[in-house]
Scaffold this motif. Structure first.
Motif, PDB file in Angstrom:
ATOM      1  N   GLY A  96       1.361  -7.929 -12.348  1.00 33.87           N
ATOM      2  CA  GLY A  96       1.027  -6.685 -12.719  1.00 33.87           C
ATOM      3  C   GLY A  96       0.180  -5.916 -11.467  1.00 33.87           C
ATOM      4  N   PRO A  97      -0.519  -5.017 -11.763  1.00 37.06           N
ATOM      5  CA  PRO A  97      -1.087  -4.320 -13.248  1.00 37.06           C
ATOM      6  C   PRO A  97      -0.065  -3.452 -13.554  1.00 37.06           C
ATOM      7  N   CYS A 125      -4.298  -8.279 -21.427  1.00 41.97           N
ATOM      8  CA  CYS A 125      -5.264  -7.561 -21.100  1.00 41.97           C
ATOM      9  C   CYS A 125      -5.814  -7.469 -19.580  1.00 41.97           C
ATOM     10  N   ARG A 126      -5.568  -8.640 -19.136  1.00 47.08           N
ATOM     11  CA  ARG A 126      -6.145  -8.851 -17.626  1.00 47.08           C
ATOM     12  C   ARG A 126      -5.282  -8.222 -16.673  1.00 47.08           C
ATOM     13  N   ARG A 127      -3.890  -7.966 -17.353  1.00 44.15           N
ATOM     14  CA  ARG A 127      -2.959  -7.484 -16.412  1.00 44.15           C
ATOM     15  C   ARG A 127      -2.556  -5.876 -16.618  1.00 44.15           C
ATOM     16  N   LEU A 128      -3.400  -5.322 -17.688  1.00 47.16           N
ATOM     17  CA  LEU A 128      -3.214  -3.745 -18.142  1.00 47.16           C
ATOM     18  C   LEU A 128      -4.234  -3.317 -17.161  1.00 47.16           C
ATOM     19  N   SER A 129      -3.832  -2.061 -16.892  1.00 43.19           N
ATOM     20  CA  SER A 129      -4.780  -0.993 -15.972  1.00 43.19           C
ATOM     21  C   SER A 129      -5.881  -0.665 -17.062  1.00 43.19           C
ATOM     22  N   GLU A 159       0.736  -0.581 -16.643  1.00 41.03           N
ATOM     23  CA  GLU A 159       0.101   0.672 -17.160  1.00 41.03           C
ATOM     24  C   GLU A 159       0.344   0.552 -18.872  1.00 41.03           C
ATOM     25  N   GLY A 167      -4.671   1.356 -19.623  1.00 44.34           N
ATOM     26  CA  GLY A 167      -3.378   0.891 -19.955  1.00 44.34           C
ATOM     27  C   GLY A 167      -3.484   0.834 -21.508  1.00 44.34           C
TER      28      GLY A 167
END
Ligand SMILES: C[S@@+](CC[C@H](N)C(=O)[O-])C[C@H]1O[C@@H](n2cnc3c(N)ncnc32)[C@H](O)[C@@H]1O
Length: 193
Positions: free
Chosen positions: A91-92, A118-122, A94, A125
């Motif tokens: 990630g991240p 959720c850790r990889r969502l901006s 969006e 995001g």
């Protein structure tokens, strides 16, 4: 012959209408459990400013990539392997989109999926999830009740999740419910951000 889902054909139009409300800025999108790829090949070209990466469990990747190859789009990337309980892409992103997966994964896998996603969502995001959900522990229709029973007969770890439980798992990760949309055939789209 490519694997084909009539349900995906039926629901792609209504899903598009909801995604248009939320996929409003350029960015990257990870699709989890992309299945036959019918959503990816149809939705991705309708969001040309979003780099769309479908993912699937490794054993399904070959067929998925055949579909992507047969119906390419400039912003549609090759599918990547992802089993939510194993290694994740960096990630991240969006956006994260997933259809009809939370009732197939075990509850522990859904929890893990939400945590890892959720850790990889901006920071701004959005995670959009399509599928059937129960409310206050109750099915929203007789067909969903029967579907839930058939899932649990197949595998006791499967089953339709309570919307409130899913909302609480996202809240654990600091993400709030932004929208809850009724869809045809007693499905929903839940959007978190
Ligand atoms: C019912 S299919 C939905 C496929 C597609 N998204 C659709 O709506 O037509 C569920 C998908 O979830 C994927 N899936 C199940 N368990 C998974 C896991 N632990 N990690 C990642 N994907 C998983 C399956 O491989 C399958 O393609």
């Amino acid at each position: 012959m490519l694997p084909f889902s009539q349900a995906a054909e039926n629901n792609k139009g209504p899903i598009l209408e909801v995604l248009r409300e939320y996929l409003t800025a350029p960015g990257t999108l990870l699709e989890i459990g992309a299945g036959t790829g019918q959503h990816a090949v149809w939705l991705a070209p309708r969001f040309p400013d979003i780099g769309w990466t479908p993912s699937e469990q490794p054993e399904h990747l070959h067929d998925l990539n055949r579909r992507l190859g047969a119906e390419p789009a400039a912003n549609l990337r090759p599918a990547i392997p992802l089993r939510v309980q194993e290694a994740w892409p960096l990630g991240p992103f969006e956006y994260i989109f997933s259809a009809n997966t939370f009732h197939i994964m075990s509850a522990d896998q859904v929890t893990l999926c939400i945590e890892q996603a959720c850790r990889r969502l901006s920071a701004q995001g959005r995670f959009c999830v399509y599928g059937p959900f129960h409310y206050d522990g109750q099915p929203t229709s007789d067909s969903n009740r029967r579907f839930d029973q058939s899932l649990q007969a197949r595998d006791p770890a499967m089953g339709i999740r309570d919307q409130e439980w899913v909302v609480a798992r996202f809240a654990d990760q600091g993400r709030a419910l932004l929208g809850d949309h009724a869809m045809p055939a007693n499905n929903r789209v839940l959007v978190f951000g």
